[in-house]
Design a protein around this motif. Structure first.
Motif, mmCIF file in Angstrom:
data_model
loop_
_atom_site.group_PDB
_atom_site.id
_atom_site.type_symbol
_atom_site.label_atom_id
_atom_site.label_comp_id
_atom_site.label_asym_id
_atom_site.label_seq_id
_atom_site.Cartn_x
_atom_site.Cartn_y
_atom_site.Cartn_z
ATOM 1 N N LYS A 1 -3.758 -10.392 -6.644
ATOM 2 C CA LYS A 1 -2.997 -9.176 -6.515
ATOM 3 C C LYS A 1 -2.005 -9.098 -7.980
ATOM 4 N N CYS A 2 -2.228 -8.237 -8.798
ATOM 5 C CA CYS A 2 -1.155 -8.028 -10.058
ATOM 6 C C CYS A 2 0.378 -7.716 -9.460
ATOM 7 N N SER B 1 2.618 1.538 -3.313
ATOM 8 C CA SER B 1 1.680 2.052 -4.410
ATOM 9 C C SER B 1 1.522 3.353 -4.061
ATOM 10 N N TYR C 1 0.764 -1.071 0.091
ATOM 11 C CA TYR C 1 -0.025 0.050 -0.094
ATOM 12 C C TYR C 1 0.924 1.399 -0.163
ATOM 13 N N ASN D 1 -3.753 3.463 -12.976
ATOM 14 C CA ASN D 1 -4.112 3.223 -11.530
ATOM 15 C C ASN D 1 -3.148 2.245 -10.929
ATOM 16 N N LYS E 1 2.000 -0.812 -17.437
ATOM 17 C CA LYS E 1 1.536 0.058 -16.411
ATOM 18 C C LYS E 1 2.614 0.271 -15.426
ATOM 19 N N THR F 1 -8.406 -11.777 -10.753
ATOM 20 C CA THR F 1 -8.146 -10.748 -9.609
ATOM 21 C C THR F 1 -9.456 -10.692 -8.883
ATOM 22 N N SER F 2 -10.411 -10.597 -9.393
ATOM 23 C CA SER F 2 -11.756 -10.517 -8.590
ATOM 24 C C SER F 2 -12.040 -11.773 -7.923
ATOM 25 N N SER G 1 -2.441 2.017 -8.074
ATOM 26 C CA SER G 1 -2.593 1.314 -6.822
ATOM 27 C C SER G 1 -3.215 -0.059 -7.005
ATOM 28 N N SER G 2 -3.479 -0.523 -8.063
ATOM 29 C CA SER G 2 -3.861 -1.763 -8.254
ATOM 30 C C SER G 2 -2.717 -2.598 -8.427
ATOM 31 N N LYS H 1 -9.796 -13.461 -6.693
ATOM 32 C CA LYS H 1 -8.308 -13.695 -5.871
ATOM 33 C C LYS H 1 -7.644 -15.138 -5.892
#
Ligand code: PSU
Ligand code: MN
Length: 337
Positions: free
Chosen positions: A94-95, A17, A14, A30, A145, A126-127, A32-33, A129
């Motif tokens: 999580k990527c 990110s 976190y 984004n 990214k 990712t959704s 933060s992903s 997990k």
């Protein structure tokens, strides 16, 4: 303590990110992903050369434990050649850009129990997990990214033989047409239709360059040569970096395919591989294998038919690509300054 560690790690991710989204990288993404390893986030902050590495080759491309050994050796080869490795995968949804050794080992052990993740699968995995090995296509997406320009692998997906009826064309080729990453590979395996693959890349507007003298052929993975002429040839990693830099400046928004012929001492004869490939394709048809299972099935067949030689060649050529990618990335960093 497992929970505590993963809690700590999430906190770390976190924090990283957040710092990345505070303006170090392009605000288009984004960030933060994404989750970053310490080594990779440090490299990004300090502008060090990075090399992205894919993970379908770990989960679906090689058996355990060779896959684990290969993945760790390739990371070290990148470090020794002066760049920072960023193995990319989906870990617990999580990527992740840069795996910790324990994550890499876990992925290698579960192998094909992890999902094979291409562009279409990212949202699902990712959704839910889940864990996934990323293909060239999805590794390119995540590398871009993260702000990583250079990516090394063994072979990319392509147009399959018989695609005129099956329409089996790898999403890797479309990704090369729209995502701005230089992909260093050993050409295209002749389990694919090399000619059609080159045609498709031309249609997608992808520069295809072989690292070698003028008039080199486009390499065929296990073998240094194929019967197809490479569309472009460049003599050194520095020249390739100059090309990548120019593509960035022209803002073409597409990838570049860099083919490095397999080192002479470990390449396999084109004719022998051709006969093994034809046999594997026949078995594939007999057993009704299709879709995303085709490539892993064919790789497994070739492993048996060559008594493991295809695997050692595969490992050697990935190492060779990783070293060249590190040189290209270093040279590109210097140019961009
Ligand atoms: N070709 C190989 N080894 C591999 C792959 C391709 O020689 O491991 C993997 C790569 O991850 C590539 C993917 O991106 O297979 C392509 O799969 P498909 O053809 O299903 O798109
Ligand atoms: Mn396919």
């Amino acid at each position: 303590t497992g929970h505590f560690r993963s809690f700590l790690k999430q906190g770390l991710h976190y924090g990283i990110s957040r710092s990345l989204s505070l303006g170090i990288r392009s605000p288009r993404f984004n960030i933060s992903s994404l989750a970053f390893s310490k080594e990779v986030s440090n490299a990004l902050k300090n502008g060090l050369p990075l090399v992205a590495l894919e993970s379908t080759i770990i989960t679906h491309g090689m058996p355990f434990p060779e896959n684990q050994r290969m993945a760790l050796e390739v990371e070290n080869a990148v470090r020794k050649s002066g760049a920072v490795p960023a193995t990319i995968a989906v870990i617990d949804g999580k990527c992740t850009i840069g795996l910790e050794e324990s994550e890499l080992q876990r992925l290698a052990k579960i192998g094909p129990l992890a999902r094979k993740v291409s562009r279409r699968d990212l949202g699902y995995i990712t959704s839910q997990k889940l864990n996934g090995g990323t293909t060239v296509a999805s590794t390119m997406i995540l590398a871009e990214k993260a702000g990583i320009d250079v990516f090394a692998t063994g072979g990319i997906g392509g147009v399959h033989r018989g695609a005129e009826t099956t329409m089996d064309i790898s999403a890797d080729l479309i990704e090369l047409g729209r995502t701005r990453v230089g992909v260093v590979c050993a050409g295209v395996k002749s389990i694919l239709d090399i000619g059609k693959t080159l045609e498709f890349l031309e249609t997608q507007g992808v520069p295809v360059v072989t690292l070698g003298p003028e008039n080199s052929s486009f390499p065929a993975f296990f073998s240094r040569e194929s019967s197809f002429k490479s569309p472009m040839c460049l003599g050194s990693p520095e020249d390739v970096a100059a090309l990548l830099h120019q593509n960035i400046k022209l803002n073409l928004q597409c990838g570049t395919l860099v083919a490095v012929p397999t080192p002479e001492e470990c390449s396999l004869s084109y004719e022998t591989m051709e006969s093994f490939i034809n046999l594997s394709l026949k078995r594939c048809e007999e057993q009704g294998i299709h879709g995303k299972d085709i490539t892993p099935f064919l790789l497994g067949q070739l492993f048996h038919l060559t008594k493991g030689k295809s695997l050692s060649t595969n490992i050697d050529l990935v190492l060779n690509n990783a070293r060249n990618a590190a040189s290209i990335s270093s040279s590109l960093v210097t140019r961009k300054q």
